[in-house]
Design an enzyme around this catalytic site. Structure first.
Site, PDB file in Angstrom:
ATOM      1  N   GLU A  58      23.346  83.524  24.792  1.00 28.67           N
ATOM      2  CA  GLU A  58      23.843  84.911  24.883  1.00 28.67           C
ATOM      3  C   GLU A  58      25.131  85.123  24.085  1.00 28.67           C
ATOM      4  O   GLU A  58      25.303  86.150  23.435  1.00 28.67           O
ATOM      5  CB  GLU A  58      24.070  85.313  26.351  1.00 28.67           C
ATOM      6  CG  GLU A  58      22.788  85.571  27.135  1.00 28.67           C
ATOM      7  CD  GLU A  58      22.189  84.310  27.746  1.00 28.67           C
ATOM      8  OE1 GLU A  58      22.841  83.244  27.666  1.00 28.67           O
ATOM      9  OE2 GLU A  58      21.076  84.379  28.303  1.00 28.67           O
ATOM     10  N   HIS A 128      21.319  88.434  39.927  1.00 31.12           N
ATOM     11  CA  HIS A 128      20.389  89.328  39.223  1.00 31.12           C
ATOM     12  C   HIS A 128      20.421  90.740  39.797  1.00 31.12           C
ATOM     13  O   HIS A 128      19.438  91.459  39.704  1.00 31.12           O
ATOM     14  CB  HIS A 128      18.958  88.783  39.298  1.00 31.12           C
ATOM     15  CG  HIS A 128      18.663  87.716  38.293  1.00 31.12           C
ATOM     16  ND1 HIS A 128      19.345  86.534  38.247  1.00 31.12           N
ATOM     17  CD2 HIS A 128      17.757  87.646  37.288  1.00 31.12           C
ATOM     18  CE1 HIS A 128      18.870  85.784  37.271  1.00 31.12           C
ATOM     19  NE2 HIS A 128      17.908  86.429  36.669  1.00 31.12           N
TER      20      HIS A 128
END
Lengths: 327, 344
Positions: A58, A128
Site C-alpha cells: 500500500e 475492517h
C-alpha cells in the site's frame, strides 16, 4: 430516469473519466479482478498501462501515484478497505498532502483515492470497519462522501478532474443502493451541500450512508409527530459548503449531527464548532451529536450495534432538541 | 549479475565533460561551506544536512542524466539539485526562506527542489522518495518517453519497508528507475554494520535487478555505473541498484559540531578525507592531461564568484508575506479551504 446502484455509478464514472482523458489511470490491489464490480471492464477497455494491479504494497502504490501525478498523470488509487490507508499513511500525509505547499506550488497532484466499503458492514471487527475521513480531513485532503448513486457518479467525475488530492469515501452500506443516474458524463461540484429534504423545525446534518437513514426518520416523524425535519447532506466534507449549512441552521435553529465517525475529534465535532462560532445567535437549543463511540469496532453484532449511531438515537436527539426550551 | 566494481579509470572522457564534473563538485563543496557560515551567522533558520564529502555521488549520477530525467532527493539534498543544474541563487534564497527560493520559502533545506529541472521532491522521510520515482518512471515508460527516474537515499533507507516495496514494483514492471544508495556509513550515529548483515547492494538480488557497489569518492566510477544503469533503463530492461561507498565530512546536520558526539573517530574522518572526491578528480584530470593546475584554480575562482552572487541574490530577495501563508496548499482553493487558525 435510469436507475443504477451506487457501485454501478462508480464503475460508469471510472469508464467515462478514463475514456475522456487518457492521463487517468487506476492502481491498487485486485483492480482487474474487480472483486466488487466498481472496476469491472476497465482492464479490457484501457489495458495494462492504465489499469495496474499491485502486490500487497500500500505504501508503495500510494507513493507511486504521487510520482505519476508529478509526471503528468491523473491517478486513481483504490484502497479495497479504508483501514489500509494506515499502512500508507506517510505517503498520504507527509507526501501527497503536503507536497504542493512544500514545493511552493511548483506542481499539482491530481490524485483520487477511493476508499471502498467504508464503515461497518456487520461482523468485520476492528480492522475492517473504520470510516477514516477525520484523519484525512485533518491532513488537508479534499474529501467527498456521497450518499446516493447520482452524487457518487458526479462527485467521482469531479474528484478525477480536480487538480488536488481528493479522497472519495464509498460507504459500504451505500454501495448496493439504487437511484437515478444520467447516462452522460456530469460533475457534482465540490463545496455544494444538498438539502435532501426540506423542513422547518430541526436540521439534521447527515453524512454518507446515514443520509437515507435520516430521511427515513424524518419521514416517520413527519407522519407520526408532525415534526418537520430538514436533512442536509454536505456531500463534500472539505471543502465544506458553510453557506448552505448555515442557511439551514439559521432557518430551523435546532441541529442534530448524524455522523458515523468517532465522537472525539470526529467530523461532527468540527461541524458543531463551526455552527457554534458562526450561528450561535440562531440556535434555540444546544447542538446534539449522534456519532460512533470512541472504540475500535467489536466483533459481536450486539456490541457493534451498541457502538454505531442508530436511527432511534437520531429520533431521540431530534425530539430532544425540538422540545428544548431555555429555563 | 551482482558484483563489486572497482574504480574505473580506463575510459576516455572528453576534457570539457571532465571539467564539468569538477565544476559541479566544486560548486557543491563551496555551496555547503557557505551554508555552514550562514547557519552560524543565523541567516539560515532550522537545520541543514550538508552534502560535503559525497559530491562524487550526485555529480557522477547526474552526469549520466539529461534535463528531462528526474530524481527524488533526500534531506541531504543540496548536492542533488545543484548537480542536476539547480541555480545557486535560488538555492540560497530558499535556504534564507525568501520568495525567490525554489519553494518560495515554503520548503527550506530539507525540501529544496526545482521541479522544472526534474527534482520530484526532497524528502525528510527516509526512503519515501523511492515509490515516487517509480510512479514517474511508469509515466515515462507508458508514454514511451526516453526518460529515467533516479531515487537517491542513504544507507539508513536500506531497512525501510517502502524502499523494498518500491524496488519490487520497479522490478516486476521493468521500470526505468535507478536506485542510488549513498552509503555514508551512518544513519545519524548508527553504523550501518550494526543494523545490517550484508552490504546494501546485495539486496538488489532479491528483486532480480543488477546491484553494483562503486567507490563513491570516485566521480568517474559513479558516472560509469550510472551510464550502464541509464542505458539499461532507456532500453526497457528495467531498474538497477547502485551502492556508492562514501562519507559525509560534517555531522548529520550543521548543529552536530557543537554536540560532543563520538560515534566517528577523528582518525576515521581523516582517513576518508585523504580520498577526497574533488582532489582525486583534479589529480586524475591533470595526470591524464585533461586540464592543468591553472584550469582548476580558474574553476574554483569562478565557482567562488557564483556563490557570492548567489548569496547576494538571496539576501536581496523579499521574504514571503505572512498574509500568504496558506498559499500553495491547493491548486484549487475554496472559501475557507484551507482555513486560517482564526476566523477572518
Amino acid at each position: 430516469m435510469r436507475q443504477l446502484r451506487f457501485l454501478q455509478a462508480m464503475n460508469e464514472a471510472y469508464h467515462q473519466a478514463m475514456g475522456a482523458d487518457e492521463s487517468v489511470m487506476i492502481i491498487g490491489e485486485d483492480i482487474r479482478g474487480g472483486i466488487r464490480g466498481e472496476t469491472k471492464g476497465l482492464h479490457g477497455a484501457f489495458g495494462d498501462l492504465r489499469v495496474l494491479d499491485t502486490p500487497i504494497s500500500e505504501a508503495a502504490f500510494t507513493g507511486f501515484a504521487t510520482g505519476a501525478a508529478l509526471a503528468g498523470l491523473r491517478p486513481i488509487v483504490q484502497f479495497q478497505v479504508p483501514s489500509l490507508i494506515y499502512v500508507a499513511f506517510d505517503q498520504l500525509v507527509n507526501q501527497a498532502a503536503k507536497m504542493r505547499l512544500m514545493l511552493g506550488g511548483q506542481a499539482n497532484l491530481p490524485i483520487t483515492y477511493t476508499l471502498m466499503v467504508s464503515g461497518s458492514r456487520g461482523g468485520n471487527a476492528g480492522q475492517h470497519s473504520d470510516n477514516p475521513y477525520p484523519y484525512l480531513l485533518h491532513a488537508g485532503f479534499k474529501v467527498v462522501c456521497p450518499s446516493n448513486a447520482y452524487d457518487a457518479k458526479g462527485l467521482m467525475i469531479q474528484a478525477i478532474r480536480e487538480d488536488d488530492p481528493v479522497v472519495f469515501i464509498a460507504s459500504a452500506m451505500s454501495l448496493p443502493q439504487k437511484g437515478p443516474v444520467p447516462e452522460e458524463i456530469y460533475a457534482v461540484p465540490f463545496g455544494c451541500g444538498d438539502v435532501k429534504r426540506e423542513g422547518s423545525d430541526v436540521t439534521v446534518i447527515a453524512i454518507g450512508h446515514l443520509v437515507p437513514e435520516a430521511l427515513a426518520v424524518a419521514e416517520r416523524l413527519a407522519q407520526e409527530k408532525n415534526i418537520s425535519v430538514e436533512v442536509w447532506d454536505p456531500r463534500s466534507l472539505l471543502p465544506l459548503d458553510r453557506e448552505g449549512l448555515l442557511k439551514s441552521v439559521k432557518k430551523t435553529g435546532r441541529v442534530v449531527i448524524y455522523d458515523d465517525t468517532n465522537r472525539t475529534c470526529g467530523f461532527a465535532a468540527e461541524l458543531s464548532a463551526i455552527i457554534g462560532e458562526l450561528a450561535f445567535s440562531s440556535l434555540k437549543a444546544p447542538i446534539k451529536r449522534v456519532t460512533r463511540a470512541d472504540v475500535p469496532m467489536p466483533f459481536n453484532l450486539a456490541l457493534e450495534a451498541a457502538v454505531l449511531p442508530k436511527p432511534q438515537q437520531l429520533e431521540d436527539a431530534i425530539l430532544a432538541v425540538r422540545s428544548y426550551a431555555h429555563v | 549479475m551482482e558484483h563489486k566494481i572497482e574504480a574505473s579509470t580506463s575510459n576516455i572522457m572528453p576534457a570539457q565533460f571532465a571539467r564539468s564534473l569538477y565544476y559541479d563538485m566544486a560548486r557543491i563543496r563551496q555551496f555547503e561551506n557557505r551554508v555552514v557560515t550562514l547557519v552560524d551567522d543565523n541567516e539560515i533558520a532550522g537545520v541543514c544536512h550538508e552534502y560535503s564529502g559525497q559530491e562524487a555521488v550526485a555529480v557522477g549520477i547526474c552526469g549520466a542524466l539529461t534535463t528531462s530525467d528526474i530524481v527524488t532527493s533526500t534531506h541531504r539534498g543540496h548536492g542533488h539539485t545543484l548537480a542536476k543544474g539547480g541555480d545557486v541563487g535560488r538555492m540560497f534564497a530558499e535556504l534564507l526562506a525568501r520568495t525567490g527560493g525554489y519553494n518560495k520559502g515554503r520548503g527550506g533545506s530539507m525540501h529544496i527542489a526545482d521541479v522544472g529541472i526534474g527534482i520530484f521532491g526532497a524528502n525528510g522521510i527516509v526512503g519515501a522518495g523511492a515509490p515516487i520515482a517509480c510512479g514517474a518512471a511508469h509515466k515515462f515508460k507508458a508514454a514511451r518517453e526516453n526518460r529515467v527516474a533516479v531515487s537517491f537515499f542513504g544507507d539508513g533507507a536500506i531497512n525501510q519497508g517502502v524502499l523494498h516495496e518500491a524496488m519490487n514494483l520497479a522490478a516486476i514492471w521493468d521500470l526505468p528507475v535507478i536506485f542510488v544508495c549513498e552509503n555514508n556509513q551512518y544513519a545519524i550515529s548508527t553504523p550501518l554494520k550494526e543494523v545490517t548483515i550484508l552490504d546494501p547492494y546485495v539486496r538488489a538480488q532479491s528483486y532480480g535487478m543488477p546491484g553494483v557497489c562503486v567507490d563513491g569518492m570516485d566521480v568517474e566510477a559513479v558516472y560509469h555505473a550510472a551510464l550502464t544503469a541509464t542505458e539499461r533503463a532507456r532500453t526497457g530492461k528495467g531498474p538497477t541498484f547502485i551502492e556508492c561507498q562514501t562519507y559525509r565530512y560534517f555531522g548529520h546536520y550543521t548543529g552536530e559540531r557543537h554536540m560532543k558526539m563520538n560515534y566517528r573517530s577523528q582518525e576515521e574522518v581523516d582517513r576518508w578525507k585523504l580520498r577526497d572526491p574533488i582532489k582525486i578528480w583534479a589529480a586524475r584530470m591533470m595526470e591524464s592531461g585533461l586540464c592543468a593546475q591553472e584550469d582548476i584554480e580558474a574553476i574554483d575562482a569562478e565557482v567562488n564568484i557564483e556563490i557570492d552572487r548567489g548569496v547576494e541574490f538571496a539576501r536581496s530577495s523579499p521574504p514571503p508575506n505572512p498574509a500568504e501563508a496558506l498559499d500553495c496548499m491547493y491548486a484549487v482553493p475554496y472559501p475557507n479551504t484551507p482555513a486560517w487558525g482564526v476566523e477572518p
